[in-house]
Each structure stands twice: as C-alpha cells, then as structure tokens.
Design a protein around this motif. Structure first.
Motif, PDB file in Angstrom:
ATOM      1  N   VAL A  62     -12.357  -0.853  -5.156  1.00 38.28           N
ATOM      2  CA  VAL A  62     -11.100  -1.005  -4.400  1.00 38.28           C
ATOM      3  C   VAL A  62      -9.915  -0.763  -5.330  1.00 38.28           C
ATOM      4  N   GLU A  63      -9.968  -1.341  -6.509  1.00 39.83           N
ATOM      5  CA  GLU A  63      -8.887  -1.144  -7.483  1.00 39.83           C
ATOM      6  C   GLU A  63      -8.713   0.344  -7.801  1.00 39.83           C
ATOM      7  N   CYS A  64      -9.822   1.042  -8.053  1.00 37.15           N
ATOM      8  CA  CYS A  64      -9.748   2.474  -8.365  1.00 37.15           C
ATOM      9  C   CYS A  64      -9.183   3.265  -7.188  1.00 37.15           C
ATOM     10  N   ALA A  65      -9.575   2.900  -5.979  1.00 39.73           N
ATOM     11  CA  ALA A  65      -9.060   3.590  -4.792  1.00 39.73           C
ATOM     12  C   ALA A  65      -7.556   3.356  -4.642  1.00 39.73           C
ATOM     13  N   MET A  66      -7.118   2.111  -4.819  1.00 37.12           N
ATOM     14  CA  MET A  66      -5.695   1.803  -4.689  1.00 37.12           C
ATOM     15  C   MET A  66      -4.875   2.503  -5.778  1.00 37.12           C
ATOM     16  N   LEU A  67      -5.393   2.488  -6.991  1.00 36.79           N
ATOM     17  CA  LEU A  67      -4.689   3.184  -8.066  1.00 36.79           C
ATOM     18  C   LEU A  67      -4.644   4.686  -7.799  1.00 36.79           C
ATOM     19  N   GLY A  68      -5.740   5.226  -7.293  1.00 33.76           N
ATOM     20  CA  GLY A  68      -5.785   6.648  -6.983  1.00 33.76           C
ATOM     21  C   GLY A  68      -4.788   7.040  -5.907  1.00 33.76           C
ATOM     22  N   SER A  72       0.743   6.014 -10.611  1.00 33.59           N
ATOM     23  CA  SER A  72       1.014   7.243 -11.363  1.00 33.59           C
ATOM     24  C   SER A  72      -0.250   7.666 -12.108  1.00 33.59           C
ATOM     25  N   ASP A  73      -0.245   8.890 -12.598  1.00 26.37           N
ATOM     26  CA  ASP A  73      -1.379   9.382 -13.386  1.00 26.37           C
ATOM     27  C   ASP A  73      -1.630   8.490 -14.603  1.00 26.37           C
ATOM     28  N   PHE A  74      -0.556   8.035 -15.225  1.00 26.92           N
ATOM     29  CA  PHE A  74      -0.677   7.180 -16.409  1.00 26.92           C
ATOM     30  C   PHE A  74      -1.462   5.909 -16.097  1.00 26.92           C
ATOM     31  N   TRP A  75      -1.050   5.176 -15.061  1.00 29.98           N
ATOM     32  CA  TRP A  75      -1.693   3.899 -14.741  1.00 29.98           C
ATOM     33  C   TRP A  75      -3.117   4.113 -14.235  1.00 29.98           C
TER      34      TRP A  75
END
Length: 124
Positions: A62-68, A72-75
């Motif tokens: 879920v975290e990876c999906a939300m970040l995706g 930003s690309d950096f985070w």
C-alpha cells in the motif's frame, strides 16, 4: 513504479495463503525443517509471526502504491530503494530478541547461525 507493489503483495500472498484453515504457516514450515516437530507454543508463535509478515508486506505494498501515485520521484525512490529494505531488515532483526524473550524455553543459537540454518531450508 509498479514492481515494488507487485513484489510486496506477492510476498504477502505467499505468506498469507499458508494461514488458510488446514494449512501450516510458512514460518512454521521453515522452523520445522530446521528444528523438527514444534512445541505448541512455538507453532503458535510462528503462526502469529507469519501474520505479522503478511500484514507488514500488505502495508508495504500500500505504501509503495501511494508513493507511486502521489509522491515525487525522489521520495518514491528513497522509500522503495532504501527505507523499505531497512524496515524489512529491522523487522527481521528485532524479531530475534523478541523470540528469545517469548520462547525462553527453546534453545536459541546465535543470530547468524540461526540465519544460516534458515537460509539452507529447501521449501519445495
């Protein structure tokens, strides 16, 4: 940005499907291959630890999906390439003293000896 989500959820599925009724939890299977038949309290601990890893990996997906989707690309890169591996390592390492505390009646080889024995397990 999709591979980290797929990897985390696939690993969660691998752990989680062993928690279905009538199945032996993945961590129990691994520990039984190393130690033989498990006492009831150890089997219960291994089943609960399998739940912990399943939930952890689901949340990581879920975290990876939300970040995706929103970061930003950096985070996104910082989390998926560094921080998440640190979290996995932290959970793996912190479990060792917890296991020693909760399962004090078991023999506990040193950390790296335990790690070597578990890495040699053939789950086929």
């Amino acid at each position: 940005r999709i591979p980290p989500v797929i990897i985390a959820w696939s690993m969660a599925w691998i752990f989680g499907q062993t928690l279905l009724p009538g199945r032996i939890a993945l961590i129990s299977q691994i520990v039984e291959r190393v130690r033989g038949q498990l006492p009831v309290n150890t089997a219960r601990y291994c089943r609960r630890l399998t739940w912990v890893w399943t939930i952890f990996l689901l949340l990581m997906g879920v975290e990876c999906a939300m970040l995706g989707l929103f970061a930003s690309d950096f985070w996104w890169s910082l989390f998926t390439n560094c921080i998440n591996y640190g979290l996995i390592t932290f959970l793996f390492v912190i479990e060792f003293p917890i296991r020693r505390l909760l399962l004090g009646d078991l023999e506990h080889p040193p950390f790296f000896e335990s790690l070597r024995s578990y890495l040699r397990v053939d789950l086929r």
